[in-house]
Design an enzyme around this catalytic site. Structure first.
Site, PDB file in Angstrom:
ATOM      1  N   GLU A   1      -8.446 -10.467  -5.456  1.00 46.72           N
ATOM      2  CA  GLU A   1      -8.009 -11.833  -5.821  1.00 46.72           C
ATOM      3  C   GLU A   1      -7.964 -12.588  -5.752  1.00 46.72           C
ATOM      4  O   GLU A   1      -7.942 -14.007  -6.690  1.00 46.72           O
ATOM      5  CB  GLU A   1      -6.283 -11.218  -6.287  1.00 46.72           C
ATOM      6  CG  GLU A   1      -6.437  -9.875  -7.692  1.00 46.72           C
ATOM      7  CD  GLU A   1      -5.186  -9.181  -7.463  1.00 46.72           C
ATOM      8  OE1 GLU A   1      -4.167 -10.623  -7.489  1.00 46.72           O
ATOM      9  OE2 GLU A   1      -4.288  -8.203  -7.978  1.00 46.72           O
TER      10      GLU A   1
ATOM     11  N   ASP B   1      -2.054   1.348 -13.801  1.00 45.32           N
ATOM     12  CA  ASP B   1      -1.449   1.218 -12.728  1.00 45.32           C
ATOM     13  C   ASP B   1      -0.406   0.076 -11.561  1.00 45.32           C
ATOM     14  O   ASP B   1       0.180  -0.018 -12.292  1.00 45.32           O
ATOM     15  CB  ASP B   1      -2.246   0.541 -11.742  1.00 45.32           C
ATOM     16  CG  ASP B   1      -2.635  -0.975 -12.456  1.00 45.32           C
ATOM     17  OD1 ASP B   1      -1.913  -2.141 -11.882  1.00 45.32           O
ATOM     18  OD2 ASP B   1      -2.877  -1.315 -13.646  1.00 45.32           O
TER      19      ASP B   1
END
Length: 298
Positions: free
Chosen positions: A194, A102
């Protein structure tokens, strides 16, 4: 009869001589430095040697523990024996055949022709996730070019949004929808969670659910939920979030500790991939290439 000689001038001179000698002695005495007085030492106790030794050992021990915890422990896997295949600068997890990365603007400009050659390695790269958006108005500057290049070079591609809890969830969802045009063969959209943004757990979950619902309604497929192992178990432990494909971030371990179902595993953030100058995240898919393709949009 004898007479004594008395000379007046001699007497005066003698008197002057005595006076002059007296003045010199006085001047010499006044100019001579006085001896400095000795300062009396203040009574006190010196630190015993054994106490100093214990203090020194304690300081060195604390420094060594801190150095290990912050500087060595996170990267200890670099020195661990690699029981499987070592590639891209790290030990590749055993038992997984489908690998991917990613990327975002942090990786800089990518040499896509060289990156394509990683399809021919012992751990070939099959899929690439790319950061598209963040919050309600921030585009990743490399997304458009990376997204097109990934398709043109034959990679299975996906796009993700970085969630900001303090920004309205529907505003973020609509921003992602306007930015990302997914087509057949692309992986489902990804929500990267996150941080809590100091939101209460229930409020955080409600906002995330609103984003997922809006995006699922638009693309017609369940989004992938990305978050770390610890974040998932602490903040997204509601069973409703177990219905989404799960992309788990869990670094520097030999195997996933999460007991539930997961689809992707981001196992390191320091991969060294030819074609990309900066360190890159490495991932594995928990299944076969055919199962990965079944997960894509049709």
């Amino acid at each position: 009869m004898t007479s004594r000689n008395t000379n007046p001038m001699a007497a005066v001179q003698k008197k002057r001589a005595v006076s002059t000698a007296t003045r010199k002695r006085g001047t010499s005495s006044s100019k001579s430095p006085r001896a400095p007085k000795k300062k009396q030492e203040q009574p006190g106790r010196a630190m015993p040697i054994w106490v100093r030794n214990i203090l020194a050992v304690t300081i060195v021990g604390c420094f060594s523990i801190a150095f290990y915890y912050f500087c060595i422990r996170p990267y200890a896997y670099r020195w661990k024996p690699c029981h499987g295949l070592k590639e891209y600068g790290v030990c590749i997890p055993n038992g997984y055949d489908i690998h991917g990365i990613d990327i975002s603007h942090y990786q800089g400009k990518i040499d896509w022709n060289r990156l394509l050659q990683n399809k021919e390695t012992a751990s070939p790269l099959h899929f690439i996730f790319m950061k598209a958006t963040e919050g309600g108005d921030h585009n990743d500057t490399t997304f458009e070019a990376n997204f097109a290049n990934a398709r043109n070079h034959g990679f299975i591609r996906g796009a993700y949004h970085f969630y900001i809890p303090s920004t309205d969830a529907l505003k973020q969802a609509d921003f992602f929808i306007r930015t990302v045009k997914l087509t057949s063969g692309d992986l489902p959209p990804v929500l990267d969670v996150e941080v809590t943004g100091r939101k209460e757990k229930k409020e955080l979950q409600q906002g995330i659910k609103r984003w997922l619902d809006r995006v699922e309604s638009h693309y017609g497929v369940k989004p992938i939920l990305y978050t770390s192992y610890k974040f998932k178990t602490r903040y997204l432990d509601d069973s409703i979030f177990n219905t989404y494909p799960y992309w788990i971030a869990h670094y520097y371990v030999d195997s996933v500790k999460y007991q539930g179902k997961w689809d992707f595993w981001q196992h390191t953030d320091v991969g060294s991939v030819p074609g990309i100058k900066e360190d890159v995240d490495l991932n594995v898919f928990n299944g076969s290439l055919e199962e990965l393709k079944k997960l894509t949009i049709r």
